[in-house]
Scaffold this active site. Structure first.
Site, PDB file in Angstrom:
ATOM      1  N   SER A 129      43.728  42.306  34.013  1.00  0.00           N
ATOM      2  CA  SER A 129      44.060  43.670  34.426  1.00  0.00           C
ATOM      3  C   SER A 129      45.411  44.095  33.832  1.00  0.00           C
ATOM      4  O   SER A 129      45.550  44.131  32.619  1.00  0.00           O
ATOM      5  CB  SER A 129      44.026  43.749  35.963  1.00  0.00           C
ATOM      6  OG  SER A 129      43.980  45.083  36.399  1.00  0.00           O
ATOM      7  N   ASP A 285      32.811  46.690  34.374  1.00  0.00           N
ATOM      8  CA  ASP A 285      34.149  47.079  34.815  1.00  0.00           C
ATOM      9  C   ASP A 285      34.275  48.601  34.742  1.00  0.00           C
ATOM     10  O   ASP A 285      34.099  49.187  33.672  1.00  0.00           O
ATOM     11  CB  ASP A 285      35.199  46.411  33.925  1.00  0.00           C
ATOM     12  CG  ASP A 285      36.611  46.507  34.468  1.00  0.00           C
ATOM     13  OD1 ASP A 285      36.907  47.464  35.207  1.00  0.00           O
ATOM     14  OD2 ASP A 285      37.421  45.623  34.140  1.00  0.00           O
ATOM     15  N   HIS A 314      35.347  44.849  37.724  1.00  0.00           N
ATOM     16  CA  HIS A 314      36.722  44.485  37.395  1.00  0.00           C
ATOM     17  C   HIS A 314      37.103  43.144  38.009  1.00  0.00           C
ATOM     18  O   HIS A 314      37.863  42.372  37.411  1.00  0.00           O
ATOM     19  CB  HIS A 314      37.675  45.576  37.879  1.00  0.00           C
ATOM     20  CG  HIS A 314      39.086  45.379  37.423  1.00  0.00           C
ATOM     21  ND1 HIS A 314      39.441  45.373  36.095  1.00  0.00           N
ATOM     22  CD2 HIS A 314      40.236  45.152  38.117  1.00  0.00           C
ATOM     23  CE1 HIS A 314      40.746  45.167  35.980  1.00  0.00           C
ATOM     24  NE2 HIS A 314      41.244  45.026  37.198  1.00  0.00           N
TER      25      HIS A 314
END
Length: 343
Positions: A129, A285, A314
């Site tokens: 991330s 995602d 995600h």
């Protein structure tokens, strides 16, 4: 394993010209630095994450094996352990904390790596991330130093759609009257934090995850139990609202093209990366879809796109399920066996 050390950054001037006096970077390490300092891995934290939140990918017998590598986990500026709104004295406290760019994060981390440990080469930078964003930034800021990168579920440039998602998160938090423009006292805007969590819940996992009721694999007994127990619990777990907003600004404004010398040219910044790279977006995602990272890889040399299959969206990169963890670990093991881009 959640003990950490503090590196004094001194007077730290940000990319936007503010100077944090007495700034500091919290970090921890795993394993031992070898004699020629060739076994270094840098593994930055993610949005709201602390160093112990990265430990799911570190362990004996894994690619990030502390018996083999010296793994440095620096905490992002803004995360509550490094210099942040919640621990900075006036006048840069709370809502007045300066904007921190991803470039600023790597300036601080580079000082740590070079000044504390005397490291000149990094075998691998990896992260999830916002940690992936920092991974790209390391390779752009210091192409002479980074041999390999493996960003997963993250991007070198925050897309407009991603920016809009974060506007929803931000608005849910700041709408709470207790927030008071960031000048709340001991009472936190918990209504806003719970609202933020509910907004986040629709993005962190995929539509298919909810269709399959995969929250049951995490031990939750109903959708509401998941929304309260996982999501609200996640953001109510000591995550200061001003810290969340500081890191959110960093995320929204992430772009390796804003590195000094590139004048906003993201494609040129990506082309400058020398590191051998495996880029791992997750199949579903909603923040960082595979097509975004396919674009990034198309502008890099010696880079492979490897999509994490499955429905966890995600959070394929969060260590939430063994299958995705095994996929990421296998890719890291393969990458570490490849020649570095500086060889």
């Amino acid at each position: 394993m959640n003990d950490h050390q503090i590196f004094d950054l001194g007077d730290f001037t940000t990319q936007h010209g503010a100077t944090l006096r007495g700034a500091f970077l919290a970090y921890t390490t795993y394993g031992e630095l070898n004699a020629d300092k060739s076994n270094v891995i840098v593994y930055p934290t993610w949005y709201s994450g602390r160093h112990w939140d990265n430990e799911w990918l570190i362990g004996r017998g894994m690619a990030l094996d502390p018996d083999q590598y010296f793994i440095i986990v620096p905490n992002m500026l803004g995360n509550g352990l490094s210099s942040s709104p919640s621990n900075t004295p006036a006048p840069y406290d709370r809502a007045r904390f300066p904007h921190i760019t991803v470039h600023d994060q790597i300036v601080a981390q580079h000082k740590l790596v070079t000044e504390v440990f005397g490291i000149e080469r990094i075998a691998l930078v990896t992260g999830w991330s916002m940690g992936a964003g920092q991974t790209y930034q390391w390779a752009v800021s210091h192409p002479e130093m980074v041999e390999r990168i493996a960003p997963f579920c993250g991007s070198p440039r925050t897309s407009i759609h991603n920016f809009v998602f974060l506007e929803g998160v931000k608005s849910a938090l700041t709408a709470d009257s207790v927030f008071a423009g960031g000048w709340y006292g001991e009472q936190w805007p918990t209504t806003g934090l719970r609202a933020l969590a509910r907004v986040y819940a629709g993005w962190g996992f995929s539509q298919a995850f909810y269709w399959e009721k995969s929250w049951e694999e995490l031990g939750y007994t109903s959708l509401e139990d998941f929304l309260v127990g996982f999501w609200e619990g996640f953001f109510l777990d000591g995550r200061d609202p001003n810290n969340l907003l500081a890191m959110l600004w960093t995320w929204q404004n992430g772009d390796v093209g804003r590195t000094p010398g590139f004048d906003g040219d993201t494609e040129a910044a990506l082309a400058s990366i020398k590191a051998t790279s495996i880029v791992m977006p997750a199949e579903k995602d909603l923040y960082f879809p595979p097509e975004d990272e396919e674009w990034a890889v198309s502008h890099m040399t010696n880079a492979e796109l490897r999509v994490i299959p499955g429905i966890w969206g995600h959070f394929a990169g969060h260590g939430s399920n063994p299958k995705d963890t095994a996929f990421i670990d296998a890719a890291l093991r393969e990458l570490l066996a490849k020649p570095g881009g500086l060889d």
